[in-house]
Design a protein around this motif. Structure first.
Motif, PDB file in Angstrom:
ATOM      1  N   GLY A 190      40.859  32.443  42.401  1.00  0.00           N
ATOM      2  CA  GLY A 190      40.595  33.026  43.706  1.00  0.00           C
ATOM      3  C   GLY A 190      39.446  34.008  43.743  1.00  0.00           C
ATOM      4  N   GLY A 191      38.826  34.266  42.577  1.00  0.00           N
ATOM      5  CA  GLY A 191      37.693  35.187  42.546  1.00  0.00           C
ATOM      6  C   GLY A 191      38.142  36.630  42.559  1.00  0.00           C
ATOM      7  N   SER A 227      40.136  44.336  39.678  1.00  0.00           N
ATOM      8  CA  SER A 227      39.070  45.288  39.983  1.00  0.00           C
ATOM      9  C   SER A 227      38.312  44.823  41.217  1.00  0.00           C
ATOM     10  N   ILE A 228      37.712  45.784  41.911  1.00  0.00           N
ATOM     11  CA  ILE A 228      36.826  45.502  43.035  1.00  0.00           C
ATOM     12  C   ILE A 228      35.557  46.312  42.831  1.00  0.00           C
ATOM     13  N   SER A 229      34.429  45.777  43.284  1.00  0.00           N
ATOM     14  CA  SER A 229      33.155  46.450  43.021  1.00  0.00           C
ATOM     15  C   SER A 229      32.937  47.652  43.931  1.00  0.00           C
ATOM     16  N   GLU A 230      33.380  47.551  45.202  1.00  0.00           N
ATOM     17  CA  GLU A 230      33.151  48.634  46.158  1.00  0.00           C
ATOM     18  C   GLU A 230      34.421  48.877  46.969  1.00  0.00           C
ATOM     19  N   TYR A 241      46.803  28.818  42.666  1.00  0.00           N
ATOM     20  CA  TYR A 241      45.652  29.720  42.707  1.00  0.00           C
ATOM     21  C   TYR A 241      45.971  30.964  41.891  1.00  0.00           C
ATOM     22  N   ARG A 242      44.996  31.403  41.083  1.00  0.00           N
ATOM     23  CA  ARG A 242      45.138  32.606  40.273  1.00  0.00           C
ATOM     24  C   ARG A 242      44.011  33.564  40.611  1.00  0.00           C
ATOM     25  N   GLY A 243      44.314  34.852  40.664  1.00  0.00           N
ATOM     26  CA  GLY A 243      43.286  35.841  40.919  1.00  0.00           C
ATOM     27  C   GLY A 243      42.339  35.975  39.743  1.00  0.00           C
ATOM     28  N   GLY A 274      34.422  22.928  41.140  1.00  0.00           N
ATOM     29  CA  GLY A 274      33.566  23.975  41.676  1.00  0.00           C
ATOM     30  C   GLY A 274      33.660  25.226  40.837  1.00  0.00           C
ATOM     31  N   LEU A 275      32.778  26.184  41.114  1.00  0.00           N
ATOM     32  CA  LEU A 275      32.731  27.412  40.330  1.00  0.00           C
ATOM     33  C   LEU A 275      33.864  28.362  40.660  1.00  0.00           C
ATOM     34  N   SER A 276      34.481  28.195  41.825  1.00  0.00           N
ATOM     35  CA  SER A 276      35.637  29.004  42.193  1.00  0.00           C
ATOM     36  C   SER A 276      36.466  28.234  43.199  1.00  0.00           C
ATOM     37  N   GLY A 277      37.623  28.808  43.525  1.00  0.00           N
ATOM     38  CA  GLY A 277      38.490  28.177  44.509  1.00  0.00           C
ATOM     39  C   GLY A 277      38.097  28.455  45.939  1.00  0.00           C
TER      40      GLY A 277
END
Length: 370
Positions: free
Chosen positions: A162-163, A168-171, A253-255, A279-282
């Motif tokens: 799931g990206g 963690s989050i950047s902002e 789906y996994r985070g 694909g590169l992500s879900g």
């Protein structure tokens, strides 16, 4: 009127980083024969003026209400976070404007149903941004399945990352709201929702659902501030079910980010063959997808190249390309009275699946949709 240009006002535009800046502005500019961007409204006039200046838009509105009321606006594009969708879209419909609203349409099924019913009652066109549905690979995949490449579909299995929701989050200012399940913008509602919209087009409706939703990471680090934030949104979404056709369905789906660029593996198994979508992500709505297939006695998957006709004439980048395809359908629907763009009613159908997943996870029992 084939030559009519529709005048668009965008709600929620941050130059250089927001979805509207990355996808909507270039998509609309690529369709200049059909659309004209009149201006933007943000949370303040100063913010709107900054956005308009940076993107070359002719007007900054003092407020969302002023944009919605402006007689020179035909379409209100809503690209803000999910919680304000209901209020903004209701106001736009009430003013007789057509609406392009980003997905999810509402914070939950009830809001989506309210907005779809309101659009129908007012006779305006409501379009929702489930743009994975119009990706060239998804459209070609639908044709392959309909033409019998795999024969009768026996089952489908999808495993994806799931990206976000990976610890963690950047902002903090931009992404913290995704961590709170109450905001309606989770891994289940965003990437899983986009993918379910595409899956329905290819394989048909979902009839029954069992599900597990788990929040295995209870905190997330905001990298920019160093804060540790609480997480209530699920980072594991497991769905098993049955399609209306009788074919079993499995989704996990996994985070977090993918390893080795392996972010999506979706297999469709049939009596005559198999197709694998990668694909590169879900986030099927945002990434370049690829198709491989094998039929009958073939032992190895071979690439299934999407014909050039599916891509020609559109922006090459995935994000604006898919959004442009939705806008082009919207223009056609407005001119010809067709219903080819993803509509608010289509959005309700996906919201119903998500609501069923929630109910099934809470109850621990299978939930019927049809």
């Amino acid at each position: 009127m084939p030559g009519q240009r529709f005048r668009v006002g965008i709600v929620g535009l941050q130059p250089g980083r927001s979805w509207a800046a990355r996808a909507h502005i270039p998509a609309l500019n690529a369709l200049s024969e059909s659309f004209e961007i009149v201006g933007v409204a943000n949370t303040s006039l100063a913010s709107a003026e900054k956005a308009a200046g940076a993107t070359g838009l002719p007007r900054a509105f003092a407020s969302v209400a002023e944009l919605i009321a402006a007689p020179e606006i035909d379409i209100v594009t809503v690209t803000v976070k999910v919680p304000p969708h209901l209020e903004i879209v209701k106001a736009a419909i009430g003013a007789g404007k057509h609406v392009y609203c980003e997905w999810p349409l509402g914070n939950g099924l009830a809001e989506a149903e309210e907005l779809a019913a309101l659009a129908r009652s007012k006779g305006v066109l409501g379009v929702v941004g489930t743009q994975a549905r119009v990706a060239p690979e998804i459209e070609y995949l639908g044709h392959l399945i309909a033409d019998g490449f795999v024969g009768e579909v026996l089952s489908t299995t999808l495993v994806a990352r799931g990206g976000g929701w990976g610890g963690s989050i950047s902002e903090k200012k931009i992404y913290a709201y995704l961590l709170d399940r109450a905001n309606g913008a989770t891994m289940l509602t965003i990437p899983v929702g986009h993918t379910l919209a595409a899956l329905r087009d290819v394989l048909g409706d979902v009839a029954e659902i069992s599900a597990v939703l788990a929040t295995r990471r209870r905190t997330a680090l905001a990298v920019d501030t160093g804060e540790t934030l609480p997480v209530s949104a699920p980072d594991q979404v497991l769905v098993s079910g049955v399609l209306a056709s009788g074919a079993p369905l499995s989704i996990h789906y996994r985070g977090g980010a993918a390893r080795d660029n392996d972010g999506l593996s979706w297999e469709i198994n049939g009596t005559e063959g198999d197709i694998l979508i990668s694909g590169l992500s879900g986030h099927t709505q945002m990434v370049q997808l690829s198709l491989k297939g094998a039929r009958n006695g073939e032992k190895v998957f071979r690439p299934l190249e999407v014909p050039a006709s599916y891509r020609s004439g559109w922006p090459e980048d995935v994000e604006p390309g898919n959004v442009a395809r939705v806008y082009a359908r919207m223009a056609r629907d407005l001119r010809e009275g067709t219903r080819s763009a993803p509509s608010f009613d289509d959005a309700v159908a996906v919201h119903r699946i998500i609501a069923a997943i929630d109910r099934a996870a809470e109850s621990g029992s299978r939930t019927a949709l049809v």
